[in-house]
Design a protein around this motif. Sequence first.
Motif, mmCIF file in Angstrom:
data_model
loop_
_atom_site.group_PDB
_atom_site.id
_atom_site.type_symbol
_atom_site.label_atom_id
_atom_site.label_comp_id
_atom_site.label_asym_id
_atom_site.label_seq_id
_atom_site.Cartn_x
_atom_site.Cartn_y
_atom_site.Cartn_z
ATOM 1 N N GLU A 33 42.756 24.002 -37.516
ATOM 2 C CA GLU A 33 43.651 23.410 -37.994
ATOM 3 C C GLU A 33 44.992 23.033 -37.050
ATOM 4 O OE1 GLU A 33 46.833 23.574 -42.006
ATOM 5 O OE2 GLU A 33 46.128 25.656 -40.957
ATOM 6 N N ASN A 34 44.936 23.988 -36.230
ATOM 7 C CA ASN A 34 45.932 23.852 -34.994
ATOM 8 C C ASN A 34 45.484 22.752 -34.193
ATOM 9 O OD1 ASN A 34 44.046 25.480 -34.003
ATOM 10 N ND2 ASN A 34 45.386 26.665 -32.928
ATOM 11 N N VAL A 35 44.486 22.682 -33.839
ATOM 12 C CA VAL A 35 43.822 21.538 -32.972
ATOM 13 C C VAL A 35 43.913 20.260 -33.595
ATOM 14 C CG1 VAL A 35 41.670 20.695 -31.982
ATOM 15 C CG2 VAL A 35 42.152 23.065 -31.640
ATOM 16 N N TRP A 36 43.732 20.302 -34.758
ATOM 17 C CA TRP A 36 43.876 18.975 -35.782
ATOM 18 C C TRP A 36 45.255 18.337 -35.811
ATOM 19 C CZ3 TRP A 36 41.716 14.845 -37.270
ATOM 20 C CH2 TRP A 36 42.045 14.122 -38.321
ATOM 21 N N ARG A 37 46.344 19.397 -35.782
ATOM 22 C CA ARG A 37 47.653 19.157 -35.907
ATOM 23 C C ARG A 37 48.120 18.499 -34.620
ATOM 24 N NH1 ARG A 37 47.473 18.952 -40.874
ATOM 25 N NH2 ARG A 37 47.544 20.981 -42.035
ATOM 26 N N ALA A 38 47.635 19.133 -33.604
ATOM 27 C CA ALA A 38 48.245 18.478 -32.117
ATOM 28 C C ALA A 38 47.368 17.228 -31.963
ATOM 29 C CB ALA A 38 47.447 19.383 -30.894
ATOM 30 N N PHE A 39 46.151 16.935 -32.317
ATOM 31 C CA PHE A 39 45.589 15.844 -32.486
ATOM 32 C C PHE A 39 46.363 14.504 -33.060
ATOM 33 C CE2 PHE A 39 42.646 12.494 -33.974
ATOM 34 C CZ PHE A 39 41.938 12.169 -33.058
ATOM 35 N N LEU A 40 46.480 14.896 -34.234
ATOM 36 C CA LEU A 40 47.530 14.046 -34.983
ATOM 37 C C LEU A 40 48.780 13.569 -34.384
ATOM 38 C CD1 LEU A 40 47.084 15.298 -38.658
ATOM 39 C CD2 LEU A 40 45.963 13.184 -37.574
ATOM 40 N N ARG A 41 49.405 14.664 -33.860
ATOM 41 C CA ARG A 41 50.859 14.372 -33.020
ATOM 42 C C ARG A 41 50.616 13.576 -31.871
ATOM 43 N NH1 ARG A 41 51.619 20.096 -34.042
ATOM 44 N NH2 ARG A 41 50.970 20.270 -31.914
ATOM 45 N N GLU A 42 49.484 13.728 -31.272
ATOM 46 C CA GLU A 42 49.175 13.000 -30.071
ATOM 47 C C GLU A 42 48.918 11.309 -30.198
ATOM 48 O OE1 GLU A 42 46.834 14.960 -27.478
ATOM 49 O OE2 GLU A 42 48.188 16.846 -27.477
ATOM 50 N N ALA A 43 48.253 11.319 -31.511
ATOM 51 C CA ALA A 43 47.710 9.953 -31.857
ATOM 52 C C ALA A 43 48.552 8.954 -32.030
ATOM 53 C CB ALA A 43 46.806 10.187 -32.849
#
Length: 62
Positions: free
Chosen positions: A52-62
């Motif tokens: 989940e933390n990787v997913w959240r970071a991915f969404l922030r950077e996208a």
Amino acid sequence: MTRKIASPRLLTIRDAAEEAGVCTRTVRRWIKAGLLPIRRLGGSERLVRIEENVWRAFLREA
């Protein structure tokens, strides 16, 4: 006294796709392109999860 380390919540590809409002194919493309790291469970090629933390970071950077 031992400290309990919390494990990150793991999302399925479907969970991630629904949250982002995209289809599962799109999430799989991101994984295949190396944009989104995954965890394989039980040594399986098919059973994958996204932290989940990787997913959240991915969404922030996208």
